[in-house]
Design a protein around this motif. Structure first.
Motif, short mmCIF file in Angstrom:
data_model
loop_
_atom_site.label_atom_id
_atom_site.label_comp_id
_atom_site.label_asym_id
_atom_site.label_seq_id
_atom_site.Cartn_x
_atom_site.Cartn_y
_atom_site.Cartn_z
N LEU A 263 0.85 -1.18 0.00
CA LEU A 263 0.00 0.00 0.00
C LEU A 263 0.89 1.24 0.00
O LEU A 263 1.68 1.44 0.92
N LEU A 264 0.77 2.05 -1.04
CA LEU A 264 1.52 3.29 -1.12
C LEU A 264 0.85 4.36 -0.25
O LEU A 264 -0.33 4.24 0.09
N THR A 265 1.59 5.39 0.08
CA THR A 265 1.08 6.44 0.96
C THR A 265 1.25 7.79 0.29
O THR A 265 2.29 8.07 -0.32
N GLY A 266 0.23 8.64 0.41
CA GLY A 266 0.33 10.00 -0.11
C GLY A 266 1.00 10.89 0.92
O GLY A 266 2.15 10.68 1.29
N PHE A 267 0.29 11.90 1.41
CA PHE A 267 0.80 12.75 2.47
C PHE A 267 0.10 12.36 3.77
O PHE A 267 -1.08 12.70 3.97
N PRO A 268 0.78 11.63 4.66
CA PRO A 268 0.15 11.16 5.90
C PRO A 268 -0.42 12.32 6.72
O PRO A 268 0.25 13.34 6.93
N ARG B 106 -4.06 2.98 -3.91
CA ARG B 106 -2.83 2.77 -3.14
C ARG B 106 -2.18 1.41 -3.37
O ARG B 106 -0.99 1.24 -3.09
N GLU B 107 -2.93 0.44 -3.84
CA GLU B 107 -2.38 -0.91 -3.96
C GLU B 107 -1.41 -1.04 -5.14
O GLU B 107 -1.64 -0.50 -6.20
N ILE B 108 -0.32 -1.77 -4.88
CA ILE B 108 0.63 -2.08 -5.93
C ILE B 108 1.25 -3.44 -5.63
O ILE B 108 1.62 -3.73 -4.49
N SER B 109 1.31 -4.30 -6.63
CA SER B 109 1.90 -5.62 -6.43
C SER B 109 3.41 -5.49 -6.28
O SER B 109 4.01 -4.50 -6.69
N LEU C 88 8.67 -3.55 -7.83
CA LEU C 88 10.04 -3.84 -8.22
C LEU C 88 10.38 -3.16 -9.54
O LEU C 88 11.47 -2.58 -9.70
N SER C 89 9.45 -3.20 -10.48
CA SER C 89 9.67 -2.55 -11.78
C SER C 89 9.82 -1.05 -11.61
O SER C 89 10.69 -0.42 -12.24
N GLN C 90 8.96 -0.46 -10.78
CA GLN C 90 9.04 0.99 -10.58
C GLN C 90 10.37 1.37 -9.94
O GLN C 90 11.02 2.34 -10.35
N MET C 91 10.79 0.60 -8.93
CA MET C 91 12.08 0.86 -8.31
C MET C 91 13.22 0.77 -9.32
O MET C 91 14.14 1.58 -9.30
N TYR D 4 5.54 6.33 -4.08
CA TYR D 4 6.17 5.45 -5.06
C TYR D 4 7.04 4.46 -4.30
O TYR D 4 7.28 4.62 -3.09
N CYS D 5 7.49 3.42 -4.96
CA CYS D 5 8.28 2.38 -4.29
C CYS D 5 9.71 2.85 -4.12
O CYS D 5 10.43 3.09 -5.10
#
Length: 316
Positions: free
Chosen positions: A15-20, A92-95, A100-103, A180-181
């Motif tokens: 789960l990615l996070t925006g501005f907490p 927010r979900e990302i596999s 890994l690809s984004q990183m 982002y990752c």
């Protein structure tokens, strides 16, 4: 969270996070970010188009600038979908495989940008210290070879990082701290020993941005020594002026990188949204600022861009 009990990397969902703490304002926060992305994408695309279509810009300096614009475009596109997806749709979900690809692409384009800045420093050194041999040293073939070397270097550095990440398993929280990752974030969520991952990541950082920054500094020390040996004050000023845009590009790349490192190491008491803001600035400032710097400070680029935008008013 139970789904992450001893899960393998390939089956995990993060789960990615925006501005907490500022989730209610994500729609409003997205407005400046959207503007920054539009600026980065349009500015770098415009410079690329101008260099490709204007024969007067088919010179080594501008070929390297086209490489810089390409890496900036790649860096912007790498985070565009996840960042605006969070702000607009709370997606927010990302596999793990997508993460890994984004990183991979974020780190690849970051290494490439550092390498291009080093190549541009070498370009300025050759142009100022040995202008008569400039064209014979930086031939089209040599520039193409440098471009291939930059891509190869970035890819080879990322391979061990990616392989080591694939071996991790996760049994803790699956919430990442950024939109982002980010490599350190993913490692913190692992229940596997990540010391070798940290060592390889640190080694990659030192051998890329660390080494490149040293050689860039060395190039400018040699440039300064050469310029100071020029008798004419006007010629000195002219020589220094050709470096201003590159110095600006180096600053907008390394200052956010250093800021991000300091925040992660010493800013543990800072609010979470400060970490997010610095992390986003680290990836967005160079792609946004580089086209502006080169358009304002480089007369040839400014004229070429104006020629693309206003073909009928190019002779002013």
């Amino acid at each position: 969270m139970s789904t992450f009990q001893n899960t393998t990397t390939s089956s995990g969902i993060f789960l990615l996070t925006g501005f907490p703490g500022l989730e209610a304002f994500h729609t409003w926060i997205s407005i400046p970010f959207c503007f920054l992305y539009i600026t980065a994408l349009s500015g770098n695309s415009l410079i690329l188009f101008a260099i490709v279509t204007q024969p007067s810009l088919h010179e080594p300096m501008y070929y390297f600038l086209s490489m810089l614009s390409t890496t900036d475009l790649g860096l912007s596109i790498s985070t565009l979908v996840t960042m605006l997806g969070i702000f607009w749709f709370n997606a927010r979900e990302i596999s793990f495989n997508a993460c890994l690809s984004q990183m991979f692409f974020i780190q690849l384009f970051t290494v490439m940008e550092s390498s291009v800045l080093l190549a541009m420093a070498f370009d300025r050194f050759v142009a100022i210290s040995n202008p008569l041999r400039y064209a014979s040293v930086l031939t089209d073939l040599k520039i193409a070879q440098i471009g291939v070397a930059i891509i190869t270097r970035g890819t080879l550095i990322q391979i061990p990082i990616q392989v080591l990440l694939k071996r991790l398993s996760f049994c803790r929280s699956h919430v990442l701290r950024h939109s982002y990752c980010f490599h350190p974030d993913v490692m913190k969520l692992s229940c596997t020993d990540t010391r070798i991952n940290s060592a390889v990541g640190l080694t990659a950082l030192i051998t890329t941005a660390g080494v490149d920054s040293i050689f860039i500094l060395l190039s400018y020390l040699l440039i300064i020594r050469t310029v100071l040996s020029i008798a004419s004050p006007q010629e000195r000023k002219k020589a220094f002026r050709t470096c201003i845009s590159h110095i600006g590009a180096v600053a907008v790349f390394y200052i956010p990188l250093i800021g991000l490192s300091f925040v992660h190491r010493f800013g543990k008491q800072a609010p979470a949204y400060v970490h997010t803001l610095i992390a986003n600035a680290y990836l967005l400032i160079p792609p946004v600022m580089n086209p502006i710097i080169y358009s304002v400070k480089t007369k040839q680029i400014r004229r070429a861009v104006l020629k693309v935008l206003h073909p009928s008013a190019t002779k002013n």
